[in-house]
Design an enzyme around this catalytic site. Structure first.
Site, mmCIF file in Angstrom:
data_model
loop_
_atom_site.group_PDB
_atom_site.id
_atom_site.type_symbol
_atom_site.label_atom_id
_atom_site.label_comp_id
_atom_site.label_asym_id
_atom_site.label_seq_id
_atom_site.Cartn_x
_atom_site.Cartn_y
_atom_site.Cartn_z
ATOM 1 N N ASP A 173 -0.204 0.730 2.836
ATOM 2 C CA ASP A 173 0.135 1.243 4.171
ATOM 3 C C ASP A 173 -0.420 0.277 5.216
ATOM 4 O O ASP A 173 -1.154 -0.652 4.895
ATOM 5 C CB ASP A 173 -0.424 2.665 4.365
ATOM 6 C CG ASP A 173 -1.948 2.704 4.335
ATOM 7 O OD1 ASP A 173 -2.540 2.079 3.432
ATOM 8 O OD2 ASP A 173 -2.561 3.352 5.213
ATOM 9 N N HIS A 231 2.858 -0.377 -4.880
ATOM 10 C CA HIS A 231 3.074 0.496 -3.719
ATOM 11 C C HIS A 231 2.509 -0.268 -2.528
ATOM 12 O O HIS A 231 1.332 -0.168 -2.204
ATOM 13 C CB HIS A 231 2.350 1.830 -3.922
ATOM 14 C CG HIS A 231 2.600 2.811 -2.809
ATOM 15 N ND1 HIS A 231 3.670 3.654 -2.796
ATOM 16 C CD2 HIS A 231 1.930 3.049 -1.658
ATOM 17 C CE1 HIS A 231 3.645 4.396 -1.696
ATOM 18 N NE2 HIS A 231 2.589 4.041 -0.984
ATOM 19 N N ASP A 261 4.247 1.278 -13.449
ATOM 20 C CA ASP A 261 4.547 0.143 -12.582
ATOM 21 C C ASP A 261 5.773 0.501 -11.740
ATOM 22 O O ASP A 261 6.856 -0.028 -11.932
ATOM 23 C CB ASP A 261 4.793 -1.119 -13.408
ATOM 24 C CG ASP A 261 5.020 -2.337 -12.511
ATOM 25 O OD1 ASP A 261 4.791 -2.215 -11.287
ATOM 26 O OD2 ASP A 261 5.438 -3.389 -13.028
ATOM 27 N N GLU A 301 -0.916 1.295 -6.128
ATOM 28 C CA GLU A 301 -1.084 0.758 -4.778
ATOM 29 C C GLU A 301 -2.097 -0.385 -4.828
ATOM 30 O O GLU A 301 -2.996 -0.409 -5.663
ATOM 31 C CB GLU A 301 -1.574 1.853 -3.827
ATOM 32 C CG GLU A 301 -1.647 1.378 -2.374
ATOM 33 C CD GLU A 301 -1.714 2.523 -1.361
ATOM 34 O OE1 GLU A 301 -1.906 3.679 -1.763
ATOM 35 O OE2 GLU A 301 -1.561 2.233 -0.160
HETATM 36 O O1 G3I Z 1 -14.475 14.455 -4.127
HETATM 37 C C1 G3I Z 1 -14.048 14.540 -5.482
HETATM 38 C C2 G3I Z 1 -15.222 14.578 -6.386
HETATM 39 O O2 G3I Z 1 -15.974 15.730 -6.128
HETATM 40 C C3 G3I Z 1 -14.738 14.539 -7.845
HETATM 41 O O3 G3I Z 1 -15.821 14.402 -8.703
HETATM 42 C C4 G3I Z 1 -13.807 13.346 -8.061
HETATM 43 C C5 G3I Z 1 -13.198 13.325 -9.432
HETATM 44 O O4 G3I Z 1 -12.200 12.343 -9.527
HETATM 45 O O5 G3I Z 1 -12.759 13.409 -7.129
HETATM 46 C C6 G3I Z 1 -13.235 13.303 -5.807
HETATM 47 O O6 G3I Z 1 -12.218 13.198 -4.860
HETATM 48 C C7 G3I Z 1 -11.408 12.059 -4.963
HETATM 49 C C8 G3I Z 1 -11.671 11.153 -3.763
HETATM 50 O O7 G3I Z 1 -10.776 10.095 -3.797
HETATM 51 C C9 G3I Z 1 -13.069 10.596 -3.739
HETATM 52 O O8 G3I Z 1 -13.265 9.669 -4.752
HETATM 53 C C10 G3I Z 1 -9.991 12.548 -4.950
HETATM 54 O O9 G3I Z 1 -9.723 13.261 -6.135
HETATM 55 C C11 G3I Z 1 -9.041 11.399 -4.825
HETATM 56 O O10 G3I Z 1 -7.745 11.912 -4.572
HETATM 57 C C12 G3I Z 1 -9.444 10.493 -3.686
HETATM 58 O O11 G3I Z 1 -8.615 9.384 -3.772
HETATM 59 C C13 G3I Z 1 -8.606 8.533 -2.639
HETATM 60 C C14 G3I Z 1 -7.208 8.479 -2.034
HETATM 61 O O12 G3I Z 1 -7.181 7.551 -0.988
HETATM 62 C C15 G3I Z 1 -6.745 9.816 -1.503
HETATM 63 O O13 G3I Z 1 -7.535 10.247 -0.464
HETATM 64 C C16 G3I Z 1 -8.999 7.145 -3.132
HETATM 65 O O14 G3I Z 1 -10.361 7.161 -3.554
HETATM 66 C C17 G3I Z 1 -8.807 6.129 -2.035
HETATM 67 O O15 G3I Z 1 -8.991 4.847 -2.578
HETATM 68 C C18 G3I Z 1 -7.408 6.234 -1.439
HETATM 69 O O16 G3I Z 1 -7.322 5.375 -0.363
HETATM 70 C C19 G3I Z 1 -6.038 5.185 0.208
HETATM 71 C C20 G3I Z 1 -6.135 5.562 1.672
HETATM 72 O O17 G3I Z 1 -6.340 6.945 1.777
HETATM 73 C C21 G3I Z 1 -4.901 5.128 2.449
HETATM 74 N N1 G3I Z 1 -4.600 3.752 2.221
HETATM 75 C C22 G3I Z 1 -4.426 3.415 0.841
HETATM 76 C C23 G3I Z 1 -5.669 3.731 0.038
HETATM 77 C C24 G3I Z 1 -5.515 3.329 -1.417
HETATM 78 O O18 G3I Z 1 -4.671 4.139 -2.149
HETATM 79 O O1 9MR Z 2 1.810 5.056 1.256
HETATM 80 C C1 9MR Z 2 0.730 5.972 1.259
HETATM 81 C C2 9MR Z 2 -0.459 5.376 0.565
HETATM 82 O O2 9MR Z 2 -0.936 4.269 1.277
HETATM 83 C C3 9MR Z 2 -1.561 6.400 0.389
HETATM 84 O O3 9MR Z 2 -2.577 5.906 -0.427
HETATM 85 C C4 9MR Z 2 -1.010 7.667 -0.232
HETATM 86 C C5 9MR Z 2 -2.044 8.760 -0.296
HETATM 87 O O4 9MR Z 2 -2.525 9.089 0.954
HETATM 88 O O5 9MR Z 2 0.081 8.143 0.504
HETATM 89 C C6 9MR Z 2 1.159 7.244 0.592
HETATM 90 O O6 9MR Z 2 2.158 7.809 1.360
HETATM 91 C C7 9MR Z 2 2.908 8.812 0.734
HETATM 92 C C8 9MR Z 2 2.542 10.161 1.307
HETATM 93 O O7 9MR Z 2 1.213 10.514 1.014
HETATM 94 C C9 9MR Z 2 3.482 11.215 0.761
HETATM 95 N N1 9MR Z 2 4.852 10.864 1.016
HETATM 96 C C10 9MR Z 2 5.229 9.596 0.405
HETATM 97 C C11 9MR Z 2 4.358 8.482 0.951
HETATM 98 C C12 9MR Z 2 4.661 7.146 0.246
HETATM 99 O O8 9MR Z 2 5.958 6.848 0.184
#
Ligand code: G3I
Ligand code: 9MR
Ligand code: ZN
Length: 610
Positions: free
Chosen positions: A216, A538, A583, A592
């Protein structure tokens, strides 16, 4: 169906070619034969396009590091059995790619079951082979492997490409990957910004710069903190080898080493996210994610987003700026004393703000759905800030804060890799122990070193016992698991600073081998690196349809048993954790790219430079 050839620039003196099919928004496609072998390519049955690899018709059952192996280190390839009851092959050969001459024959180890992938794995150890060149493996009854190099500085080009991956993520400036990757360019993007209602301020605020976080176009302070910090640490620890490497970026030749030039591009944006009171806004993104358009075509307003209530800035973001600003103050001093002083001043003001507001956490305010990087506890971020400020300035106040608070975080060192965007305690502890400051507390330093080294030995033992020779446990296959693998490598390389031990370096490299193809999918998880790299990140620039293939040098998130996207959710229910990967462009939870795991990859590769 568009099928086009992508030529990789020469690696280790050879020319590699791959043919890549490219179906933005759709499933991956490989040859029909690979299809039957790769359950992970779900959805692909829709598009079984014929695809000729310029690379050999390699068997996915054989897994090699598709970049290669250092001349003098351990060299191990792996092979998996089609079923648990298949008759295991017994021998392997190493062949020279140029003339197919057999250069070594060896015996495979007996099959070993790997619970994390469900695979039966055998090892082909050719460590006794020491001649530089390009080779492949042949296993009678199975087939041949991808080509790989054996060489002195075998990962140098991958380091270069991974760092160039950051350059490709630059926001606010025109980017061009140059003649090595023709067509991979974009005009300046995100030229305008404004304060969101949640920020406590109003009006335009462009804040041009920084790196796009991931697939993103958001720019997030917390993730910028760990990523930029990791990159600057790579410089501090491996600078001697990094100094000479030119990255062909706009700043190249300005007298500052290029890794610092690249880090500064993001630092400059981070500094712009600081308010006059010293606090730092959490992120700058649109309100919701844009479509799969090129950066310059994303016209959603770029908003400075805050917590929605006084004091509007968040403690984790502010403390991260304090930590990274303090590192920048040290490393830029010899190259640009003025910038170093500016960074230190910003870090001090940020620190002061966190003293006033020690735990203002962030949740997405109403109407905002981009990444949250929400972290309920900013104490580790504050500890990191104090430790970095103390290391840079030597001032007693920072030392005192650290000593009052570090002990409760020591246990984080016992469960490597521990470090993540939400848990920076290991960075805090390590920087204290790395500082060699006069006023440092000897007991604290000894405890940090001992615990790190002890845990590193445990990781080495586990890595050696693991059939895939990786440090990963079942629970490590989370969102960004490839960053966890790289994080183990980083952990081991830090331990190696405290107590040099070749087994730490070898195990760190084993995790790198995993990322570069020695894994259950026989896939290189770095775009355009190796003969069988993943193809469908992604990643909006790659998925916009404006480029011939995926932007180069970018690390995939990797298998994720959390399955937080529809593609992963649709995979067979009983898949072992290491196989929960697709993939596919739509799989943001497993495919991603992102700057934090990219930074850990850079750190690992930096450790390999000779
Ligand atoms: O908080 C819980 C924890 O209590 C539990 O033990 C653990 C087990 O897996 O999960 C923890 O929550 C996770 C959290 O990350 C903290 O590590 C969530 O399940 C998991 O969904 C969350 O994932 C993050 C994701 O964003 C969704 O928020 C990723 O770490 C993080 O790298 C990712 O970052 C995204 C940005 O939001 C947007 N840009 C792209 C980026 C990469 O995908
Ligand atoms: O593209 C987004 C990615 O960078 C984030 O890690 C992810 C989780 O927050 O979300 C992706 O966006 C998706 C959105 O959450 C749900 N609708 C589809 C989007 C991607 O096409
Ligand atoms: Zn941009």
């Amino acid at each position: 169906m568009p099928v086009l050839a992508v030529t990789l620039a020469p690696a280790q003196g050879e020319s590699l070619h791959m043919a890549a099919s490219w179906f933005p928004f759709l499933a991956s496609a490989r040859s029909g034969r690979e299809l039957s072998l790769s359950v992970f390519l779900a959805g692909l049955l829709l598009f079984p396009a014929a695809l000729a690899h310029g690379a050999p018709d390699a068997s996915l059952a054989i897994k090699v590091d598709q970049v290669g192996y250092p001349l003098n280190g351990p060299k191990v390839a792996l092979v998996t059995l089609p079923t648990a009851t298949s008759a295991p092959p017994e021998t392997f050969q190493v062949l020279r790619s140029s003339d197919n001459a057999v250069v070594l024959r060896g015996k495979l180890t007996p099959p070993q079951a790997d619970p994390n992938s469900g695979d039966q794995v055998q090892a082909a150890d050719f460590s006794s082979f020491h001649k530089a060149g390009t080779y492949y493996l042949r296993i009678p009854g199975v087939g041949r492997s991808w080509n790989f190099a054996v060489g002195k500085n075998v990962f140098e080009r991958t380091y270069y490409l991974a760092m160039r991956g950051f350059y490709g993520q630059r926001c606010g400036i025109a980017v061009d990957m140059g003649p090595e990757f023709p067509g991979y360019s974009h005009p300046a993007c995100h030229q305008h910004g404004e304060f969101h209602l949640s920020s406590g301020a109003k009006g335009p605020r462009d804040n041009i710069g920084g790196w796009h976080d991931a697939g993103d176009y958001g720019r997030y302070m917390v993730n910028s903190g760990i990523s930029t910090g990791t990159m600057l640490w790579a410089w501090e620890i491996f600078g001697r080898k990094l100094k000479k490497i030119q990255l062909n970026i706009p700043e190249t030749g300005n007298g500052t080493p290029d890794i610092l030039n690249e880090a500064r591009w993001n630092l400059a944006w981070m500094l712009k996210m600081q308010d006059d009171d010293g606090g730092v806004w959490h992120k700058q993104t649109s309100e919701h994610f844009s479509g799969f358009v090129a950066p310059e075509d994303d016209k959603l307003p770029s908003e400075i987003i805050g917590t929605g209530a006084t004091p509007y800035k968040s403690t984790c973001a502010t403390a991260d700026l304090a930590a990274v600003g303090a590192i920048a103050a040290r490393v830029f001093k010899p190259y640009d004393a003025k910038f170093a002083a500016q960074a230190l001043e910003a870090a001090r003001r940020a620190w002061a703000w966190t003293e006033k507001y020690p735990n203002v956490t962030f949740r997405n305010p109403p109407g905002v759905s981009t990444g949250e990087y929400g972290d309920a506890n900013c104490k580790d971020e504050r500890l990191w800030a104090a430790a970095e400020l103390g290391r840079t300035t030597g001032e007693a106040a920072f030392n005192d804060f650290f000593l009052k608070n570090y002990a409760e975080f020591l246990p984080t060192l016992d469960s490597p890799p521990a470090e993540s965007w939400s848990q920076v305690a290991p960075m805090a502890l390590w920087t204290y122990a790395l500082a060699h400051r006069k006023g440092s507390d000897g007991e604290a330093v000894a405890a940090i070193r001992q615990r790190t080294v002890a845990a590193a030995h445990t990781v080495v033992d586990r890595t050696r016992a693991n059939p895939y020779l990786i440090s990963m446990k079942a629970k490590d296959y989370v969102w960004g698991s490839n960053g966890v693998a790289a994080g183990y490598g980083m952990y081991l390389l830090i331990a190696n600073v405290f107590a040099p031990d070749p087994s730490f370096v070898d195990a760190a490299r084993d995790n790198l081998h995993y990322l570069l193809g020695r894994n259950t999918f026989s896939l290189s998880w770095v775009t355009q690196v190796g003969e069988n790299p993943f193809l469908h990140p992604h990643h909006r620039p790659s998925g916009s349809g404006k480029q011939p293939g995926p932007w180069p040098g970018l690390l995939s998130g990797g298998p994720n048993a959390g399955r937080q996207d529809a593609v992963l959710a649709a995979l067979p229910k009983d898949l072992p954790p290491a196989k929960v990967y697709a993939d596919q462009l739509a799989s943001y939870a497993s495919n991603e790219i992102c700057i934090n795991w990219q930074a850990s990859l850079v750190f690992l590769l930096a450790g390999e430079l000779r």
